[in-house]
Write a protein that holds these residues in place. Structure first.
Motif, mmCIF file in Angstrom:
data_model
loop_
_atom_site.group_PDB
_atom_site.id
_atom_site.type_symbol
_atom_site.label_atom_id
_atom_site.label_comp_id
_atom_site.label_asym_id
_atom_site.label_seq_id
_atom_site.Cartn_x
_atom_site.Cartn_y
_atom_site.Cartn_z
ATOM 1 N N GLU A 57 97.040 86.918 67.942
ATOM 2 C CA GLU A 57 97.417 87.789 68.948
ATOM 3 C C GLU A 57 96.660 87.559 70.332
ATOM 4 O O GLU A 57 97.379 87.296 71.389
ATOM 5 N N ALA A 58 95.460 87.678 70.053
ATOM 6 C CA ALA A 58 94.514 87.448 71.213
ATOM 7 C C ALA A 58 94.593 86.026 71.947
ATOM 8 O O ALA A 58 94.661 85.828 73.128
ATOM 9 N N GLU A 61 97.888 85.439 73.842
ATOM 10 C CA GLU A 61 97.585 86.362 75.131
ATOM 11 C C GLU A 61 97.058 85.681 76.130
ATOM 12 O O GLU A 61 97.219 85.139 77.246
ATOM 13 N N LEU A 62 95.779 84.913 75.520
ATOM 14 C CA LEU A 62 95.071 84.131 76.512
ATOM 15 C C LEU A 62 95.634 82.611 77.069
ATOM 16 O O LEU A 62 95.696 82.384 77.966
ATOM 17 N N SER A 65 98.557 83.337 79.289
ATOM 18 C CA SER A 65 98.069 84.009 80.711
ATOM 19 C C SER A 65 97.832 82.997 81.568
ATOM 20 O O SER A 65 96.758 82.363 81.384
#
Length: 174
Positions: A57-58, A61-62, A65
């Motif tokens: 998940e992290a 997102e990174l 982005s």
């Protein structure tokens, strides 16, 4: 997994005055074996972290982005960092001419001088390479370059990423 071998232009080693001499075949073979063992060991250590989905998940997102994603090193930037590390191991400063000689030595073709300038500037801007002004006894100025710790780490990660992608490509081709 294999490590790219040193290449020789025209199948024969070339030497000229002022050029960096090529390592003998036995030494080159030993260097290739050491590099492959080191890369294999690093990938084995990273494999659990790479293959788990704990942080997906992290990472998603990174990766998605625009503000957080930083472009990876390009081929020429990696080559310049490799030259910087090579010269550092020889306890010698790195200059433009060294990059041309070393890229010719290891790839069989010298890097284009424009790409050398651009790659050095990008690496300095990214904080991976440091520029040093040198003044000789005659008052002539020249520039040499040294690699930062972040440059070493970025180089290692770029090489590991390249090896991982090469291995993935070999599975697709099989």
């Amino acid at each position: 997994m294999s490590v790219t071998s040193f290449k020789r232009r025209g199948g024969a080693e070339e030497h000229d005055a002022g050029s960096v001499s090529r390592p003998p075949t036995k030494e080159r073979h030993e260097l290739e074996e050491k590099a492959e063992r080191s890369l294999s060991a690093m990938l084995a250590l990273l494999a659990p972290a790479i293959t788990t989905n704990v942080h997906d998940e992290a990472m998603i997102e990174l990766g998605a982005s625009a503000e957080m994603f930083v472009e990876p090193l390009g081929k020429h930037e990696v080559q310049v960092l490799a030259c910087a590390l090579y010269m550092e191991r020889q306890d010698l400063p790195l200059g433009y001419a060294d990059i041309l000689k070393l890229t010719d030595r290891f790839t069989g073709k010298a890097m284009n001088i424009t790409m050398v300038y651009r790659s050095i500037e990008r690496l300095i801007d990214r904080g991976l390479l440091c520029q040093n002004e040198v003044v000789d006894k005659g008052g002539n100025r020249s520039r040499t370059y040294t690699i930062h710790g972040a440059g070493r780490e970025a180089f290692r990660l770029a090489v590991m990423n390249s090896q991982l992608l090469a291995e993935a490509n070999s599975h697709v081709a099989a």
